[in-house]
Design an enzyme around this catalytic site. Structure first.
Site, short mmCIF file in Angstrom:
data_model
loop_
_atom_site.label_atom_id
_atom_site.label_comp_id
_atom_site.label_asym_id
_atom_site.label_seq_id
_atom_site.Cartn_x
_atom_site.Cartn_y
_atom_site.Cartn_z
N SER A 1 10.10 -0.77 2.86
CA SER A 1 10.42 -2.20 2.78
C SER A 1 9.46 -3.07 3.57
CB SER A 1 11.81 -2.45 3.36
OG SER A 1 12.78 -2.01 2.45
N GLY A 2 9.14 -4.24 3.00
CA GLY A 2 8.30 -5.18 3.71
C GLY A 2 6.82 -4.92 3.53
N GLY B 1 12.51 2.95 3.32
CA GLY B 1 11.71 2.74 4.53
C GLY B 1 10.36 2.08 4.32
N HIS C 1 14.90 -8.79 4.55
CA HIS C 1 15.96 -7.83 4.86
C HIS C 1 15.55 -6.84 5.94
CE1 HIS C 1 14.11 -4.92 1.89
NE2 HIS C 1 14.58 -4.06 2.77
N ASP D 1 13.34 -12.61 -0.58
CA ASP D 1 13.32 -11.53 0.41
C ASP D 1 11.96 -11.45 1.10
OD1 ASP D 1 14.04 -9.37 1.93
OD2 ASP D 1 13.85 -7.90 0.31
#
Length: 274
Positions: A223-224, A221, A81, A130
């Protein structure tokens, strides 16, 4: 749990064609900060942490939107995402390595973007899968500030309560100027799948895992970025920051893509390319 109550840990990227639902008002008393309950990370402690920068067409500037991890000298693991739009363009993405503060000045250009084939742009994070791989233009030179994170063995199991760590810059706003902000780290306990499902329901898929407790969580923020645990004395990456309901709420831990679910896919890509 209605969809609009789930607050994704990602910056909406409308200018890049992103269509991730984010509630605009996280509610009173919830600060839009990154890692929650954490503190400044020391230089070289998490040498695999990378920052993913996006070119914002609208404001004509680079924005640090997500985290990621260096799993091979030429490959970064991040969240699907974090790569918005049907046809992302590699020139719009750069990766920052080996730095505690946001900086894209000597970042590395992305040469290839591979979202997991089961990730659905329509369902977003709730459909699972994801994860995404980014191939860098050139292999990076490992140093005391830049290093690789190991992937866990397929057979590895981490019991609920295992204390792991999550790191990130977790920026607070899309159009805000990037204030120099040190990488944050926080220790989070792994949460049993059945406990997590009691609160999130069937949104928790088999390829997700939960970690965190009240006041200690990844957030907007981050994420990943990597969730790492010690496996027989070695750090291994067990999760990729994906989503959650607000941040640090009791009963609503952070939700991560479960790395062991994607090992064959990851190995196929990073070992098959020349």
């Amino acid at each position: 749990l209605p969809l609009q109550m789930l607050w994704l840990l990602v910056l909406t990227l409308p200018c890049l064609g992103g269509s991730v639902p984010v509630t605009s008002d996280p509610g009173p008393g919830t600060e839009l900060v990154g890692i929650m309950g954490g503190h400044d990370a020391a230089d070289g402690k998490w040498p695999w942490q990378v920052g993913l920068w996006f070119w914002n067409q609208t404001s004509s500037q680079w924005i640090l939107g997500c985290g990621g991890s260096l799993i091979h000298r030429q490959w970064v693991l991040t969240a699907a995402h974090c790569i918005p739009g049907r046809h992302p363009v590699t020139r719009d993405f750069k990766v920052q390595l080996g730095q505690l503060r946001p900086s894209y000045s000597d970042s590395v250009q992305v040469a290839r973007i591979i979202r997991h084939p089961k990730y659905s742009l329509e369902n977003g994070v709730f459909g699972g899968a994801d994860v995404a791989l980014l191939k860098l233009e050139a292999p990076v030179q490992p140093s005391n500030l830049v290093g690789l994170i190991s992937l866990p063995p397929a057979s590895s199991a981490f019991p609920p309560g295992t204390r792991c760590w999550v790191t990130g810059w977790g920026l607070i706003g899309f159009q805000e100027s990037l204030l120099p902000k040190n990488l944050q780290e926080v220790e989070v306990p792994l949460v049993a799948d059945e406990i997590c499902r009691q609160h999130y329901g069937n949104r928790i898929k088999d390829d997700m895992l939960c970690a965190g407790r009240r006041g200690r969580d990844s957030c907007y923020g981050d994420s990943g970025g990597p969730l790492v645990c010690k496996w027989r004395g070695t750090w291994v990456q067990v999760g990729v920051v994906s989503w959650g309901r607000r941040c640090g709420l009791r009963n609503f831990p952070g939700v991560y893509a479960r790395v062991t679910s994607f090992l064959p896919w990851i190995h196929r890509h990073i070992h098959s390319s020349p």
